[in-house]
Motif scaffolding. Sequence first.
Motif, PDB file in Angstrom:
ATOM      1  N   ALA A  31       0.848  -1.194   0.000  1.00 27.64           N
ATOM      2  CA  ALA A  31       0.000   0.000   0.000  1.00 27.64           C
ATOM      3  C   ALA A  31       0.883   1.243   0.000  1.00 27.64           C
ATOM      4  CB  ALA A  31      -0.915  -0.003   1.227  1.00 27.64           C
ATOM      5  N   PHE A  32       0.415   2.295  -0.652  1.00 27.20           N
ATOM      6  CA  PHE A  32       1.136   3.561  -0.712  1.00 27.20           C
ATOM      7  C   PHE A  32       0.221   4.674  -0.208  1.00 27.20           C
ATOM      8  CE2 PHE A  32       3.062   0.847  -3.903  1.00 27.20           C
ATOM      9  CZ  PHE A  32       4.426   1.068  -3.725  1.00 27.20           C
ATOM     10  N   ARG A  33       0.836   5.820   0.080  1.00 26.86           N
ATOM     11  CA  ARG A  33       0.046   6.986   0.466  1.00 26.86           C
ATOM     12  C   ARG A  33      -0.885   7.395  -0.672  1.00 26.86           C
ATOM     13  NH1 ARG A  33       5.228  10.473   1.008  1.00 26.86           N
ATOM     14  NH2 ARG A  33       5.486   9.236  -0.886  1.00 26.86           N
ATOM     15  N   ARG A  34      -2.067   7.831  -0.341  1.00 33.68           N
ATOM     16  CA  ARG A  34      -3.045   8.181  -1.377  1.00 33.68           C
ATOM     17  C   ARG A  34      -2.535   9.287  -2.292  1.00 33.68           C
ATOM     18  NH1 ARG A  34      -9.040   8.090   1.543  1.00 33.68           N
ATOM     19  NH2 ARG A  34      -9.046   5.841   2.012  1.00 33.68           N
ATOM     20  N   GLN A  35      -1.788  10.249  -1.744  1.00 33.93           N
ATOM     21  CA  GLN A  35      -1.320  11.371  -2.560  1.00 33.93           C
ATOM     22  C   GLN A  35      -0.199  10.974  -3.509  1.00 33.93           C
ATOM     23  OE1 GLN A  35      -1.247  11.102   0.735  1.00 33.93           O
ATOM     24  NE2 GLN A  35       0.540  12.114   1.669  1.00 33.93           N
ATOM     25  N   ALA A  36       0.296   9.728  -3.409  1.00 34.60           N
ATOM     26  CA  ALA A  36       1.376   9.297  -4.288  1.00 34.60           C
ATOM     27  C   ALA A  36       0.896   9.091  -5.716  1.00 34.60           C
ATOM     28  CB  ALA A  36       1.997   8.001  -3.758  1.00 34.60           C
ATOM     29  N   GLY A  37      -0.388   8.909  -5.915  1.00 37.72           N
ATOM     30  CA  GLY A  37      -0.922   8.734  -7.262  1.00 37.72           C
ATOM     31  C   GLY A  37      -0.659   7.370  -7.858  1.00 37.72           C
ATOM     32  N   VAL A  38      -0.448   6.355  -7.017  1.00 38.32           N
ATOM     33  CA  VAL A  38      -0.172   5.009  -7.493  1.00 38.32           C
ATOM     34  C   VAL A  38      -1.436   4.383  -8.066  1.00 38.32           C
ATOM     35  CG1 VAL A  38       0.445   2.666  -6.747  1.00 38.32           C
ATOM     36  CG2 VAL A  38       1.768   4.623  -5.939  1.00 38.32           C
ATOM     37  N   THR A  39      -1.331   3.840  -9.258  1.00 36.84           N
ATOM     38  CA  THR A  39      -2.472   3.158  -9.878  1.00 36.84           C
ATOM     39  C   THR A  39      -2.193   1.680 -10.132  1.00 36.84           C
ATOM     40  OG1 THR A  39      -1.721   3.820 -12.091  1.00 36.84           O
ATOM     41  CG2 THR A  39      -3.293   5.277 -10.974  1.00 36.84           C
ATOM     42  N   SER A  40      -0.927   1.261 -10.072  1.00 36.40           N
ATOM     43  CA  SER A  40      -0.582  -0.150 -10.292  1.00 36.40           C
ATOM     44  C   SER A  40      -0.850  -0.961  -9.026  1.00 36.40           C
ATOM     45  CB  SER A  40       0.900  -0.292 -10.659  1.00 36.40           C
ATOM     46  OG  SER A  40       1.242   0.498 -11.764  1.00 36.40           O
ATOM     47  N   ALA A  41      -1.236  -2.212  -9.220  1.00 35.30           N
ATOM     48  CA  ALA A  41      -1.277  -3.150  -8.103  1.00 35.30           C
ATOM     49  C   ALA A  41       0.153  -3.620  -7.838  1.00 35.30           C
ATOM     50  CB  ALA A  41      -2.167  -4.341  -8.438  1.00 35.30           C
ATOM     51  N   VAL A  42       0.616  -3.513  -6.590  1.00 36.12           N
ATOM     52  CA  VAL A  42       1.997  -3.847  -6.253  1.00 36.12           C
ATOM     53  C   VAL A  42       2.007  -4.957  -5.211  1.00 36.12           C
ATOM     54  CG1 VAL A  42       4.215  -2.983  -5.398  1.00 36.12           C
ATOM     55  CG2 VAL A  42       2.719  -1.478  -6.734  1.00 36.12           C
ATOM     56  N   HIS A  43       2.766  -6.008  -5.500  1.00 35.72           N
ATOM     57  CA  HIS A  43       2.846  -7.155  -4.592  1.00 35.72           C
ATOM     58  C   HIS A  43       4.279  -7.644  -4.486  1.00 35.72           C
ATOM     59  CE1 HIS A  43      -1.395  -7.296  -5.919  1.00 35.72           C
ATOM     60  NE2 HIS A  43      -1.642  -7.834  -4.731  1.00 35.72           N
ATOM     61  N   GLN A  44       4.533  -8.384  -3.430  1.00 35.88           N
ATOM     62  CA  GLN A  44       5.754  -9.177  -3.337  1.00 35.88           C
ATOM     63  C   GLN A  44       5.345 -10.633  -3.197  1.00 35.88           C
ATOM     64  OE1 GLN A  44       9.375  -8.334  -1.845  1.00 35.88           O
ATOM     65  NE2 GLN A  44       9.757 -10.289  -0.902  1.00 35.88           N
ATOM     66  N   ALA A  45       5.971 -11.510  -3.989  1.00 36.42           N
ATOM     67  CA  ALA A  45       5.729 -12.951  -3.911  1.00 36.42           C
ATOM     68  C   ALA A  45       7.045 -13.641  -3.560  1.00 36.42           C
ATOM     69  CB  ALA A  45       5.192 -13.481  -5.245  1.00 36.42           C
ATOM     70  N   VAL A  46       7.036 -14.417  -2.490  1.00 33.18           N
ATOM     71  CA  VAL A  46       8.235 -15.117  -2.023  1.00 33.18           C
ATOM     72  C   VAL A  46       7.963 -16.606  -1.974  1.00 33.18           C
ATOM     73  CG1 VAL A  46       9.819 -15.449  -0.078  1.00 33.18           C
ATOM     74  CG2 VAL A  46       9.044 -13.151  -0.669  1.00 33.18           C
ATOM     75  N   CYS A  47       8.854 -17.390  -2.566  1.00 30.70           N
ATOM     76  CA  CYS A  47       8.763 -18.843  -2.477  1.00 30.70           C
ATOM     77  C   CYS A  47      10.180 -19.382  -2.370  1.00 30.70           C
ATOM     78  CB  CYS A  47       8.070 -19.436  -3.696  1.00 30.70           C
ATOM     79  SG  CYS A  47       7.830 -21.226  -3.576  1.00 30.70           S
ATOM     80  N   SER A  48      10.483 -20.018  -1.253  1.00 30.56           N
ATOM     81  CA  SER A  48      11.865 -20.440  -0.998  1.00 30.56           C
ATOM     82  C   SER A  48      11.881 -21.691  -0.161  1.00 30.56           C
ATOM     83  CB  SER A  48      12.601 -19.337  -0.253  1.00 30.56           C
ATOM     84  OG  SER A  48      13.801 -19.776   0.308  1.00 30.56           O
ATOM     85  N   PRO A  49      12.644 -22.686  -0.603  1.00 31.99           N
ATOM     86  CA  PRO A  49      12.974 -23.063  -1.962  1.00 31.99           C
ATOM     87  C   PRO A  49      12.122 -24.257  -2.331  1.00 31.99           C
ATOM     88  CG  PRO A  49      14.551 -24.043  -0.468  1.00 31.99           C
ATOM     89  CD  PRO A  49      13.481 -23.392   0.372  1.00 31.99           C
ATOM     90  N   PHE A  50      12.596 -25.170  -3.192  1.00 32.19           N
ATOM     91  CA  PHE A  50      11.822 -26.378  -3.466  1.00 32.19           C
ATOM     92  C   PHE A  50      11.566 -27.124  -2.165  1.00 32.19           C
ATOM     93  CE2 PHE A  50      11.376 -26.805  -7.951  1.00 32.19           C
ATOM     94  CZ  PHE A  50      12.355 -26.004  -8.477  1.00 32.19           C
ATOM     95  N   ARG A  51      12.653 -27.369  -1.414  1.00 39.74           N
ATOM     96  CA  ARG A  51      12.488 -28.035  -0.129  1.00 39.74           C
ATOM     97  C   ARG A  51      13.792 -27.940   0.652  1.00 39.74           C
ATOM     98  NH1 ARG A  51       9.852 -28.753   4.301  1.00 39.74           N
ATOM     99  NH2 ARG A  51      10.118 -30.746   5.325  1.00 39.74           N
ATOM    100  N   ASN A  52      13.761 -27.263   1.772  1.00 37.97           N
ATOM    101  CA  ASN A  52      14.921 -27.212   2.656  1.00 37.97           C
ATOM    102  C   ASN A  52      14.380 -26.957   4.053  1.00 37.97           C
ATOM    103  OD1 ASN A  52      17.565 -27.295   3.454  1.00 37.97           O
ATOM    104  ND2 ASN A  52      17.934 -25.123   3.084  1.00 37.97           N
ATOM    105  N   ALA A  53      14.246 -28.014   4.833  1.00 33.40           N
ATOM    106  CA  ALA A  53      13.572 -27.934   6.126  1.00 33.40           C
ATOM    107  C   ALA A  53      14.295 -26.990   7.076  1.00 33.40           C
ATOM    108  CB  ALA A  53      13.473 -29.322   6.741  1.00 33.40           C
ATOM    109  N   LEU A  54      13.538 -26.221   7.837  1.00 30.97           N
ATOM    110  CA  LEU A  54      14.117 -25.363   8.861  1.00 30.97           C
ATOM    111  C   LEU A  54      14.630 -26.206  10.013  1.00 30.97           C
ATOM    112  CD1 LEU A  54      11.319 -22.636   9.065  1.00 30.97           C
ATOM    113  CD2 LEU A  54      13.457 -22.471   7.818  1.00 30.97           C
ATOM    114  N   ASP A  55      15.773 -25.791  10.595  1.00 31.12           N
ATOM    115  CA  ASP A  55      16.194 -26.462  11.821  1.00 31.12           C
ATOM    116  C   ASP A  55      15.369 -25.916  12.986  1.00 31.12           C
ATOM    117  OD1 ASP A  55      17.353 -24.036  12.768  1.00 31.12           O
ATOM    118  OD2 ASP A  55      19.267 -24.520  11.828  1.00 31.12           O
ATOM    119  N   ASP A  56      15.552 -26.482  14.171  1.00 35.41           N
ATOM    120  CA  ASP A  56      14.707 -26.116  15.315  1.00 35.41           C
ATOM    121  C   ASP A  56      14.803 -24.633  15.648  1.00 35.41           C
ATOM    122  OD1 ASP A  56      13.835 -28.704  15.538  1.00 35.41           O
ATOM    123  OD2 ASP A  56      15.252 -29.270  17.117  1.00 35.41           O
ATOM    124  N   GLN A  57      16.021 -24.087  15.616  1.00 35.32           N
ATOM    125  CA  GLN A  57      16.190 -22.674  15.950  1.00 35.32           C
ATOM    126  C   GLN A  57      15.505 -21.782  14.923  1.00 35.32           C
ATOM    127  OE1 GLN A  57      20.222 -21.392  16.573  1.00 35.32           O
ATOM    128  NE2 GLN A  57      19.725 -19.231  16.401  1.00 35.32           N
TER     129      GLN A  57
END
Length: 327
Positions: free
Chosen positions: A287-313
Amino acid sequence: YADEVSPETLAFIKKRRDVRKPPGEEIADFEEFTRLYQESWVDPAIRWLFSTVSCSMVVDDHDINDDWNISAAWVEEMRKHDWWAERECAGIAAYWLYQFIGNLSPELLRESELLASIREADDGWEILERVANDERGLHDGARWSYCRDLNRTRLLVVDSRCGRVLEEGSRSMLDEGEWDWLERHLEGDFDHILIATSDPFLLAPGLHHLERWGEALCAGAWGERFAEWGEKLRQELDFDHWAAFGESFERLAGMIERAASGGYGPAPASITVLSGDVHHAYLAEVAFRRQAGVTSAVHQAVCSPFRNALDDQERKVIEAYVRADSF
């Protein structure tokens, strides 16, 4: 991973050298990198994927070493190891050979003097080694960034490892040449813009503010003693995303806002930042400030990775931030 190899690659390493000596059970040279890529690339599922899906690749830390180029202190410490220069050089060379040249268009491949010289040589290693060694000193991020136009969609793949400026007080995720490259390639008329960078631009709010605080700590905001402790914390908790380079975060956010409000040409329908690295997946709406005049939809997409299990910490840390962000 160059620093956390598979059992098959480890068996190959043990046949070549004494793993009781540094770098131990990690990748040491170009020959071992080639074995790592061979094992990864010939997996039947990966070969099928590569044959059916167009891939654009970018280097990240584990291609060379965990936390690669996280800070000036980290680089200084790594350079004390007599095995490090060969490892870093070999990793850059292997990335160029196995990943980077596949990102280039047929026209750029035809224009590549490096590719032509290696093809003409009986053994191209000396040529590639020299280029990789030069890269260790240049840190030219624009060399590794590239652009693809997919009909009316522009894909910008931005290197966020090789071109970092690490000196405290002037830290930047990209060098000036790469910033210029990115801004030039945001100009034009597109339906959609995709910006791919290995490190996430937007983190969960708790993680974001923690990394911004860590940067201030390392910069001496609370004194030299706490700065030394902050550096240890930065490396232990991997504070190396865009949030840990505060001015770079603000600069990229400003570029995205200008693009989304028609500052580089007609505002596209969408701008999406694509990232990985953090061992989980999420979609964030910006989201941006209304006065910025943004008209595009802006997103971030994160996918990491195919498979790498987290350790306990790692799992406990992620769970803690998710709970914190829910309040």
